[in-house]
Motif scaffolding. Structure first.
Motif, short mmCIF file in Angstrom:
data_model
loop_
_atom_site.label_atom_id
_atom_site.label_comp_id
_atom_site.label_asym_id
_atom_site.label_seq_id
_atom_site.Cartn_x
_atom_site.Cartn_y
_atom_site.Cartn_z
N SER A 56 40.42 41.63 30.10
CA SER A 56 41.04 40.64 29.22
C SER A 56 41.42 39.36 29.96
O SER A 56 41.54 38.30 29.34
N SER A 57 41.62 39.45 31.26
CA SER A 57 41.99 38.27 32.04
C SER A 57 41.16 38.22 33.32
O SER A 57 40.86 39.25 33.92
N THR A 58 40.83 36.99 33.70
CA THR A 58 40.10 36.77 34.95
C THR A 58 40.73 35.60 35.70
O THR A 58 41.42 34.76 35.11
N ALA A 59 40.49 35.57 36.99
CA ALA A 59 41.00 34.48 37.82
C ALA A 59 39.96 34.18 38.89
O ALA A 59 39.19 35.07 39.29
N TYR A 60 39.93 32.92 39.34
CA TYR A 60 38.92 32.49 40.31
C TYR A 60 39.55 31.63 41.40
O TYR A 60 40.49 30.87 41.14
N GLY A 61 38.98 31.75 42.59
CA GLY A 61 39.30 30.79 43.62
C GLY A 61 38.74 29.44 43.25
O GLY A 61 37.77 29.34 42.48
N ASN A 62 39.32 28.38 43.78
CA ASN A 62 38.94 27.02 43.36
C ASN A 62 37.44 26.76 43.53
O ASN A 62 36.81 26.13 42.67
N TYR A 63 36.86 27.27 44.62
CA TYR A 63 35.46 26.96 44.87
C TYR A 63 34.53 27.79 43.96
O TYR A 63 33.35 27.51 43.85
N TYR A 103 47.41 43.10 39.36
CA TYR A 103 46.34 42.12 39.14
C TYR A 103 46.72 40.91 39.99
O TYR A 103 47.71 40.23 39.70
N SER A 104 45.95 40.65 41.06
CA SER A 104 46.44 39.73 42.07
C SER A 104 45.30 39.00 42.76
O SER A 104 44.16 39.45 42.75
N GLN A 105 45.65 37.87 43.36
CA GLN A 105 44.72 37.12 44.20
C GLN A 105 44.97 37.40 45.68
O GLN A 105 44.31 36.81 46.54
N LEU A 106 45.90 38.28 45.97
CA LEU A 106 46.29 38.55 47.35
C LEU A 106 45.69 39.87 47.81
O LEU A 106 45.90 40.91 47.17
N GLU A 107 45.02 39.87 48.93
CA GLU A 107 44.33 41.08 49.37
C GLU A 107 45.29 42.20 49.70
O GLU A 107 44.93 43.37 49.58
N ARG A 108 46.55 41.87 50.06
CA ARG A 108 47.49 42.93 50.43
C ARG A 108 47.88 43.80 49.22
O ARG A 108 48.45 44.87 49.39
N HIS A 109 47.58 43.35 48.03
CA HIS A 109 47.90 44.11 46.82
C HIS A 109 46.82 45.13 46.46
O HIS A 109 47.00 45.90 45.53
N TYR A 110 45.73 45.11 47.19
CA TYR A 110 44.62 46.01 46.89
C TYR A 110 44.58 47.14 47.90
O TYR A 110 44.74 46.92 49.11
#
Length: 123
Positions: A56-63, A103-110
């Motif tokens: 339902s939700s997605t996120a992307y790095g700027n590049y 649901y995170s952009q931070l690798e430490r959460h995985y």
């Protein structure tokens, strides 16, 4: 805990496309939020994209915005990263990672990681 495995990397020319896949074994992928990260030797791993358990939700790095698309097919236990308009600087090892809680952009959460798949963009 799921074991994750990436596939689909390879050599591609600038401007070309690749689709990476992240498959799970040992636990259904539908229970994980999934992130894609990439790493170049000598540099820190960086966030590429993430998708929630249901998609339902997605996120992307700027590049990655406008060029990459993350999606999932829970029936096939697979998450995809479609990469278009590839550039030399997209060359890296790409990893998928799973988190059952965040649901995170931070690798430490995985807490579940694949071994990575190499993408080389070269003419």
């Amino acid at each position: 805990q799921a074991q994750l495995a990436e596939s689909g990397g390879g050599l591609v020319q600038p401007g070309g496309s690749l689709r990476l896949s992240c498959a799970a074994s040992g636990r259904t992928l539908a229970t994980y939020n999934i992130g894609w990260f990439r790493q170049v030797p000598g540099k820190e791993r960086e966030f590429v994209a993430a998708i929630t358990r249901t998609g339902s939700s997605t996120a992307y790095g700027n590049y990655a915005k406008g060029r990459f698309t993350i999606s999932r097919d829970n029936a096939k236990n697979t998450v995809y990263l479609q990469m278009n308009s590839l550039k030399f600087e997209d060359t890296a090892v790409y990893y998928c990672a799973g988190s059952a809680t965040t649901y995170s952009q931070l690798e430490r959460h995985y807490d579940a990681w694949g071994q990575g798949t190499q993408v080389i963009v070269s003419s």
